[in-house]
Design a protein around this motif. Structure first.
Motif: not given
Length: 101
Positions: A4, A49, A52, A55-56
């Motif tokens: 990240s 994206v 994201w 994170k998911l």
């Protein structure tokens, strides 16, 4: 560095280069720089994206989602590919000389 934090670093660099290329490209009327600046914008979107999706993917599995969200990264890559194809098509259409009829 974690994935990240590396993506956030690349996001900052790509954003700076996007603004630099679009400003200089329109100033000197360079289609190559403007096209590359929009490619950089696509990279910025792709990195968002990816953030994201990471994170998911960290979400825990439940009884409804037995695999959790591990496939989110694959779907993020699919979205990025579709947007890159759309960008290539728009650059191609912009590069075709427009002749008066």
């Amino acid at each position: 560095m974690s994935r990240s934090s590396r993506i956030l670093t690349l996001l900052a660099i790509d954003t700076v280069f996007f603004f630099l290329e679009i400003i200089v490209g329109y100033t000197v009327h360079s289609l190559a720089l403007v096209a590359d600046s929009f490619h950089m914008l696509n990279d910025v979107f792709s990195l968002l994206v990816a953030l994201w999706a990471i994170k998911l993917a960290k979400a825990k599995s439940t009884s409804d989602y037995t695999y959790g969200w591990q496939r989110a990264e694959v779907l993020g890559a699919l979205v990025n590919g579709v947007f890159l194809l759309a960008l290539c098509l728009s650059i191609f259409l912009e590069a075709i000389p427009k002749t008066p009829v």
